[in-house]
Write an enzyme that holds these catalytic residues in place. Structure first.
Site, PDB file in Angstrom:
ATOM      1  N   ARG A 196     -47.073 -32.217 -35.096  1.00 30.17           N
ATOM      2  CA  ARG A 196     -48.143 -32.218 -34.104  1.00 30.17           C
ATOM      3  C   ARG A 196     -47.675 -31.831 -32.702  1.00 30.17           C
ATOM      4  O   ARG A 196     -48.281 -30.971 -32.049  1.00 30.17           O
ATOM      5  CB  ARG A 196     -48.813 -33.599 -34.016  1.00 30.17           C
ATOM      6  N   THR A 197     -46.624 -32.469 -32.232  1.00 32.42           N
ATOM      7  CA  THR A 197     -46.244 -32.267 -30.831  1.00 32.42           C
ATOM      8  C   THR A 197     -45.812 -30.818 -30.608  1.00 32.42           C
ATOM      9  O   THR A 197     -46.261 -30.160 -29.659  1.00 32.42           O
ATOM     10  CB  THR A 197     -45.109 -33.238 -30.447  1.00 32.42           C
ATOM     11  N   LYS A 205     -20.970 -24.832 -33.371  1.00 38.37           N
ATOM     12  CA  LYS A 205     -19.745 -24.316 -32.722  1.00 38.37           C
ATOM     13  C   LYS A 205     -19.196 -25.291 -31.684  1.00 38.37           C
ATOM     14  O   LYS A 205     -18.295 -24.939 -30.917  1.00 38.37           O
ATOM     15  CB  LYS A 205     -20.048 -22.974 -32.057  1.00 38.37           C
ATOM     16  N   ARG A 258     -37.880 -32.171 -27.579  1.00 39.72           N
ATOM     17  CA  ARG A 258     -37.777 -33.439 -28.328  1.00 39.72           C
ATOM     18  C   ARG A 258     -36.320 -33.622 -28.712  1.00 39.72           C
ATOM     19  O   ARG A 258     -35.651 -32.662 -29.111  1.00 39.72           O
ATOM     20  CB  ARG A 258     -38.656 -33.418 -29.576  1.00 39.72           C
ATOM     21  N   HIS A 306     -42.635 -41.159 -25.110  1.00 36.87           N
ATOM     22  CA  HIS A 306     -43.346 -39.985 -25.617  1.00 36.87           C
ATOM     23  C   HIS A 306     -44.573 -39.825 -24.716  1.00 36.87           C
ATOM     24  O   HIS A 306     -45.701 -40.082 -25.120  1.00 36.87           O
ATOM     25  CB  HIS A 306     -43.750 -40.241 -27.073  1.00 36.87           C
TER      26      HIS A 306
HETATM   27  N1   CP Z   1     -47.418 -37.816 -33.044  1.00 40.24           N
HETATM   28  C1   CP Z   1     -46.282 -37.094 -33.161  1.00 40.24           C
HETATM   29  O1   CP Z   1     -45.408 -37.125 -32.273  1.00 40.24           O
HETATM   30  O2   CP Z   1     -46.204 -36.350 -34.296  1.00 40.24           O
HETATM   31  P1   CP Z   1     -45.024 -35.346 -34.639  1.00 40.24           P
HETATM   32  O3   CP Z   1     -43.774 -36.178 -34.849  1.00 40.24           O
HETATM   33  O4   CP Z   1     -45.454 -34.622 -35.864  1.00 40.24           O
HETATM   34  O5   CP Z   1     -44.846 -34.432 -33.460  1.00 40.24           O
END
Ligand code: CP
Length: 300
Positions: free
Chosen positions: A54-55, A84, A105, A133
């Site tokens: 999603r993110t 490396k 992320r 998040h």
């Molecule tokens: N809600 C969320 O962060 O989903 P993902 O881990 O799929 O990005």
């Protein structure tokens, strides 16, 4: 929102209440069909050192809808850092050379803050370890507001992995700003960490502990579920929790069920056809909220 324009967004605490309300209001404009080309000619690095559906895809959709392009990776194992021995800092320096902004992320707590200190381009935290998040929280707040008409004074149930879930940690930070009443529903092993509890006490937020959703379902406006974050701890935790159609028998008509997804057995598919299920709309709201955030960061 000077810091947002210069540095991007690494934690929800970087935003004032008014900043949050402005982002949500702008997201509403995108939901209602606003189209802009703010990112025309811009390249954003979308670098996911940890799995995401999603993110990553909603961010990349938001960039494309604003006329921009993305470079990057969905899996850090293909980088020179992984293969490396290049340092994380040097990897960030390279990204700084190639892009106008970074969406990242990372499995390590604090990775986004480190990136924002090393880089001169805006950095957006798309989840760092069990820490934060913030863009998930913005879309969660948008979803609460959209389903309840307001954020103020909402009775919010937080259920599941309250200890390791970064979406819970960011949402708890936000609840302090909007005078929400929290119902913390978790097995003993997954209860909220003491530092989060301390913060709630410091801000005078009302909260109570519960073992099951049934205990409080008749009082909730929103029930926010999370899965067990198995990737964040070693070993096995043998704890079961979740809801079913029976859980909802005494729910208020306005109850909305939210979940950041992905879901496991805590949120069975039998809930999907009830009027309380809001989680797929919630995921879609991620595009509007991320469009709004990018437009504010990169717009004139
Ligand atoms: N809600 C969320 O962060 O989903 P993902 O881990 O799929 O990005």
């Amino acid at each position: 929102m000077l810091d947002l324009k210069n540095k991007g967004l690494t934690a929800l605490q970087d935003l004032s209440k008014q900043d949050i309300l402005d982002i949500l209001s702008h997201a509403g404009e995108f939901k209602n069909g606003l189209r802009k080309n703010t990112l025309d000619g811009k390249v954003l690095a979308s670098c996911f050192f940890e799995a995401s559906t999603r993110t990553r895809l909603s961010f990349e959709s938001a960039v494309a809808r604003l006329g921009g392009k993305t470079i990057g990776f969905a899996d850090g194992s293909s980088t020179s850092q992984s293969n490396k021995g290049e340092s994380f800092i040097d990897t960030l320096r390279m990204l700084n050379c190639y892009a106008d902004g970074l969406i990242m992320r990372h499995p390590n707590d604090g990775a986004a803050r480190l990136a924002s200190e090393v880089m001169t381009i805006p950095v957006i935290n798309a989840g760092d370890g069990a820490n934060q998040h913030p863009t998930q929280t913005l879309l969660d707040l948008f979803s609460i507001q959209d389903s309840q008409g307001s954020l103020e004074g909402v009775n919010l149930g937080l259920m599941g992995d309250l200890k390791y879930s970064r979406t819970i940690h960011s949402l708890i930070d936000a609840s302090k700003l909007f005078n929400m009443r929290l119902f913390l529903i978790a097995p003993p092993e997954l209860r909220i960490a003491s530092e989060n509890l301390h913060e709630l006490r410091r801000h005078g937020i009302s909260y109570s502990f519960h073992s099951t959703a049934e205990e409080v379902i008749d009082r909730l406006d929103c029930l926010y579920l999370t899965r067990l974050q198995k990737e964040r701890f070693n070993g096995n935790l043998d704890c079961e929790y979740g809801i079913s159609l029976k859980t909802l028998e005494k729910a208020k008509p306005n109850l909305s069920i939210l979940h950041p997804l992905p879901r496991l057995e805590e949120l069975p598919t039998e809930i999907d056809d009830t009027p309380h299920a809001y989680y797929f709309q919630q995921a879609q709201n991620g595009v509007y909220v991320r469009q709004a955030l990018l437009d504010i960061i990169f717009g004139e």
